[in-house]
Each structure stands twice: as structure tokens, then as C-alpha cells.
Design a protein around this motif. Structure first.
Motif, PDB file in Angstrom:
ATOM      1  N   TYR A 123     -28.748 -24.784   5.039  1.00 16.69           N
ATOM      2  CA  TYR A 123     -28.687 -24.322   4.104  1.00 16.69           C
ATOM      3  C   TYR A 123     -28.038 -22.948   5.073  1.00 16.69           C
ATOM      4  O   TYR A 123     -28.489 -22.862   6.151  1.00 16.69           O
ATOM      5  N   GLU A 124     -27.594 -21.907   4.193  1.00 12.93           N
ATOM      6  CA  GLU A 124     -27.204 -20.412   5.300  1.00 12.93           C
ATOM      7  C   GLU A 124     -27.109 -19.363   3.900  1.00 12.93           C
ATOM      8  O   GLU A 124     -27.354 -19.473   2.690  1.00 12.93           O
ATOM      9  N   VAL A 125     -27.968 -18.198   4.686  1.00 11.50           N
ATOM     10  CA  VAL A 125     -28.038 -17.458   3.191  1.00 11.50           C
ATOM     11  C   VAL A 125     -26.951 -16.681   3.901  1.00 11.50           C
ATOM     12  O   VAL A 125     -26.152 -16.142   4.890  1.00 11.50           O
ATOM     13  N   ARG A 126     -26.296 -16.268   2.242  1.00 11.32           N
ATOM     14  CA  ARG A 126     -24.710 -15.962   2.315  1.00 11.32           C
ATOM     15  C   ARG A 126     -24.735 -14.070   2.522  1.00 11.32           C
ATOM     16  O   ARG A 126     -26.292 -13.275   2.105  1.00 11.32           O
ATOM     17  N   ALA A 127     -23.774 -12.933   2.751  1.00 12.26           N
ATOM     18  CA  ALA A 127     -23.241 -11.455   3.245  1.00 12.26           C
ATOM     19  C   ALA A 127     -24.106 -11.376   1.924  1.00 12.26           C
ATOM     20  O   ALA A 127     -24.685 -10.059   2.115  1.00 12.26           O
ATOM     21  N   ASP A 128     -23.778 -12.130   0.552  1.00 18.40           N
ATOM     22  CA  ASP A 128     -24.917 -11.291  -0.421  1.00 18.40           C
ATOM     23  C   ASP A 128     -25.709 -11.482  -0.614  1.00 18.40           C
ATOM     24  O   ASP A 128     -26.428 -11.243  -2.059  1.00 18.40           O
ATOM     25  N   GLY A 129     -26.478 -12.091  -0.643  1.00 18.29           N
ATOM     26  CA  GLY A 129     -27.720 -12.440  -0.242  1.00 18.29           C
ATOM     27  C   GLY A 129     -28.118 -13.958  -0.702  1.00 18.29           C
ATOM     28  O   GLY A 129     -29.101 -13.650  -0.976  1.00 18.29           O
ATOM     29  N   THR A 130     -27.165 -14.679  -1.471  1.00 18.18           N
ATOM     30  CA  THR A 130     -27.369 -15.873  -1.874  1.00 18.18           C
ATOM     31  C   THR A 130     -26.985 -17.131  -1.012  1.00 18.18           C
ATOM     32  O   THR A 130     -27.312 -16.568   0.478  1.00 18.18           O
ATOM     33  N   VAL A 131     -28.061 -18.188  -1.382  1.00 17.08           N
ATOM     34  CA  VAL A 131     -28.259 -19.277  -0.295  1.00 17.08           C
ATOM     35  C   VAL A 131     -27.720 -20.459  -0.611  1.00 17.08           C
ATOM     36  O   VAL A 131     -27.716 -20.959  -1.962  1.00 17.08           O
ATOM     37  N   GLU A 132     -26.461 -21.029  -0.037  1.00 16.41           N
ATOM     38  CA  GLU A 132     -26.310 -22.046  -0.352  1.00 16.41           C
ATOM     39  C   GLU A 132     -26.669 -23.335   0.450  1.00 16.41           C
ATOM     40  O   GLU A 132     -27.206 -23.623   1.462  1.00 16.41           O
ATOM     41  N   ALA A 133     -27.189 -23.824   0.001  1.00 12.14           N
ATOM     42  CA  ALA A 133     -27.739 -25.603   0.875  1.00 12.14           C
ATOM     43  C   ALA A 133     -26.897 -26.174   0.762  1.00 12.14           C
ATOM     44  O   ALA A 133     -26.019 -26.296  -0.108  1.00 12.14           O
ATOM     45  N   ARG A 134     -27.019 -26.847   1.893  1.00 10.95           N
ATOM     46  CA  ARG A 134     -26.093 -28.029   1.993  1.00 10.95           C
ATOM     47  C   ARG A 134     -26.971 -29.565   1.998  1.00 10.95           C
ATOM     48  O   ARG A 134     -27.663 -29.561   2.121  1.00 10.95           O
ATOM     49  N   PHE A 135     -25.731 -30.510   1.061  1.00 10.78           N
ATOM     50  CA  PHE A 135     -26.260 -31.828   1.083  1.00 10.78           C
ATOM     51  C   PHE A 135     -25.604 -32.733   1.953  1.00 10.78           C
ATOM     52  O   PHE A 135     -24.303 -32.999   2.156  1.00 10.78           O
TER      53      PHE A 135
END
Length: 374
Positions: A123-135
């Protein structure tokens, strides 16, 4: 607010149900290829905190159904020899709420968005504070909060807190279930007790339903579909530490250690459903140092996996779900910011989670002398 929950165990599903009831968007991602890809239908005993937590996470309209599919536990907790003679007592009788894990899990799954075959790769915490989970085999998912409820081998914990790792106690156990028929009426005093001999401990627990679960759902909550199962005995044999069973099946691993045991005990294992019998290891996860504050957190066995001899793992995970639900509702209502809500959850969870692990390990030597205690 959007929440991604990784792991479709009891804790993750309870959280998703609780958030759904509060109008908060929650999606569940499960690495198994299907909801019933693995058998997860053993008897559990929830303590009052755990039962109240799962009740509070469920819609009130399902409370009558929940009450119908559980029973109260009250046992003397005797110590018996292989011929069922009393040789001691484990202590005060255990009380709590008995529930079948498979039945409870299906209730918790009702109405949720669950994506299967979704193994998290990072996963990656994005610049806007949201989290992108990768599968591995699906598109990424973006949320305001990522919750790792993915068990002892948590992929979320591997990124968030890589120094927090499971400890193998060296103890193995065989677990299974056998239909509860009149053939086993003579075993009633053994339910809830420990049968010890030949270096192993055998634990039995009766799962009796007031009403068959499917019939209860049809009458009390027609939108819910529950498994069509009957009464059974859950049995678990704890093997000596570092033993390496070379038997072709879990049942044979148990039976090979039961020469001379009471014939009803041997029959109980022989009549077990082979598809619901398995050999497992006892691993624990102790909460370590806190990670940096952020929009990612952990729940249940992912952060505080207990020994099953403590009987508190499911209850503690459900307590997590209810506490995090409360904190996130406060954030949704503007009474605190999201990171503050997560921090408050983690502060409390680390304290009682560590105590749950400690308590479970304290009880392990009584069942498996020589276990490796972290």
C-alpha cells in the motif's frame, strides 16, 4: 469516509458491519479465492465484552437472531485421565457465550461488499492523506483508512510494522468436529474439561443450538442465510512441543496417541468429519512499539494473536472492531479528526491486546509443558 478492511475474519467483518450501520462506506478484501474456500466452523466461547461488541456492531433488527443462535457456557473444567476418571480441576468454571464461528461469520457477511481473491501486495499513503491498497489480481483500492484485519501472517502489518512478527511456540494441535449423537452421551462430563495422558491434552466442547441456524434465520431475519448444520462436538488435541506428526491425516495424528483411551473418546475422533479436521500450529503476536501515526492500522490477530488456550482471541478481535467503530463514528461526526480517532483506538487496543496475549500464554504451559514462550 471510506474504509478498506483487509481480511474477512470475524473482527474485520464486525467492523465493516458496524461502519455500514453508521453510514460509513466500508469494503472488505479477502485473499482467499472464495468466502467458503477454507473451513472456519468451530465452536467459540465469547466473553461478555466480546459478545457485547459483536452485538453492538450488528443492526438491532438482527439481535433476536443472534440471541437465538448462541447459548450460555458454564462448565466445571475438570481434569480427566484417558479413561475419563477425574484427577483434578482446572479452576473456576468458565462462563461465556457459545457460538459457532461459521454461523456467526455468515451473519456478519450479510449485506457487505466483500472482494475475494484479493491478496494484498502493498500500500501507499498518497499526498492527499488517502491510502492506496494494491492487490495481486485486482485493481487498487483507495480509502481514507486501511485496516489490516488479515490474521497472524498479516500483509498489512508486514509493511506497517515489519519488526512485529509472529512467534512460533513450538506447540501443534489437531482440531476437528464430530456430530453430537446419542453415541456420545456418556462424554457429557468431559465437555469443557481437559483430558490428559501420554503427553497430550484433549479438549472437548459441545455446540448445541436452540434452533437450527438456518431455521432461526428463516423465522427471524429472512434476508439472512445461515449454514444448515446441527449439534456437534468440537475437539482439539494439543501435542507435545516440537512434535512432528508424520500421519496421513489430522484424525490419525490424534488417534495414534490414544492407545488404551476410553472407547467413546476414540470413537469421537473416528467419527469426525475429515474435511473439518486439521493440524495447526500455535503462534502468537505480541504488540510491540507503536508505528508512526497515519491512516493505516491493525485489528485482531494481525497485532495481538493469542494462544487458543486463553480462549480470548475472538473476543479481543471483536472488541477491537467495536472500539474502532466508535472512534471512526466520532471522526465522521466531526468530533475529532481521523488520525486522532485512529490514535485513540490504538492507544487502548495496544494496552488490552498485550494483556490478552500475556494471559493466553500464562495458561499455555498447563496444556503444553515446554512450550516456547516469547
Amino acid at each position: 469516509m471510506r474504509v478498506s478492511v483487509v481480511g474477512a475474519g470475524l473482527g474485520g467483518l464486525a467492523l465493516a458491519q458496524g461502519l455500514r450501520g453508521a453510514g460509513i462506506e466500508a469494503a472488505v478484501f479477502e485473499r482467499d479465492p472464495g468466502i467458503v474456500a477454507r473451513f472456519q466452523g468451530y465452536r467459540l466461547v465469547l466473553n461478555p465484552i466480546g459478545f457485547r461488541a459483536v452485538r453492538d456492531c450488528l443492526p438491532t433488527r438482527w439481535h433476536p437472531l443472534l440471541d437465538e443462535i448462541v447459548t450460555e457456557a458454564s462448565t466445571e473444567q475438570l481434569v480427566l485421565d484417558p479413561r475419563l476418571n477425574e484427577i483434578g480441576r482446572l479452576g473456576a468454571g468458565r462462563t461465556g457465550i457459545v457460538v459457532d464461528r461459521q454461523v456467526l461469520r455468515h451473519l456478519l457477511l450479510t449485506g457487505l461488499t466483500v472482494h475475494t481473491d484479493a491478496a494484498l501486495t502493498g500500500y501507499e499513503v498518497r499526498a492527499d492523506g488517502t491510502v492506496e491498497a494494491r492487490f495481486a489480481r485486482r485493481e487498487p483500492a483507495v480509502a481514507d483508512l486501511l485496516v489490516g484485519a488479515d490474521g497472524v501472517t498479516s500483509a498489512v502489518r508486514g509493511v506497517l510494522s515489519p519488526r512485529t512478527a509472529p512467534t512460533d511456540t513450538g506447540v501443534r494441535f489437531v482440531i476437528g468436529r464430530t456430530p453430537l449423537t446419542e453415541e456420545f452421551a456418556g462424554l457429557s462430563k468431559a465437555y469443557g474439561s481437559k483430558i490428559t495422558g501420554d503427553g497430550v491434552s484433549l479438549l472437548l466442547g459441545a455446540m448445541r443450538f436452540r434452533t437450527p441456524p438456518r431455521q432461526a434465520a428463516e423465522r427471524l431475519a429472512p434476508e439472512v442465510t445461515l449454514p444448515d448444520i446441527g449439534d456437534y462436538v468440537r475437539w482439539a488435541m494439543i501435542l507435545p512441543p516440537n512434535s512432528s506428526p508424520g500421519d496421513p491425516s489430522a484424525q490419525d495424528a490424534a488417534l495414534s496417541r490414544m492407545d488404551g483411551w476410553h472407547p467413546e473418546l476414540r470413537a469421537l475422533i473416528e467419527r469426525a468429519d475429515p474435511d473439518s479436521s486439521t493440524l495447526l500450529s500455535i503462534r502468537v503476536v505480541k504488540p510491540g512499539g507503536r508505528w508512526a501515526p497515519g491512516p493505516v492500522t491493525l485489528l485482531g490477530d494481525a497485532i495481538h494473536a493469542t494462544s487458543p488456550t486463553g480462549g480470548n482471541g475472538a473476543s479481543t478481535a471483536l472488541r477491537d472492531a467495536d472500539l474502532l467503530r466508535h472512534c471512526l463514528i466520532e471522526a465522521e461526526q466531526g468530533r475529532r479528526d481521523l488520525l486522532g480517532a485512529v490514535d485513540e483506538y490504538e492507544r487502548q487496543m495496544f494496552e488490552y491486546g498485550a494483556e490478552a496475549v500475556r494471559s493466553s500464554l500464562e495458561k499455555l504451559p498447563a496444556f503444553a509443558p515446554g512450550a516456547k514462550l516469547p
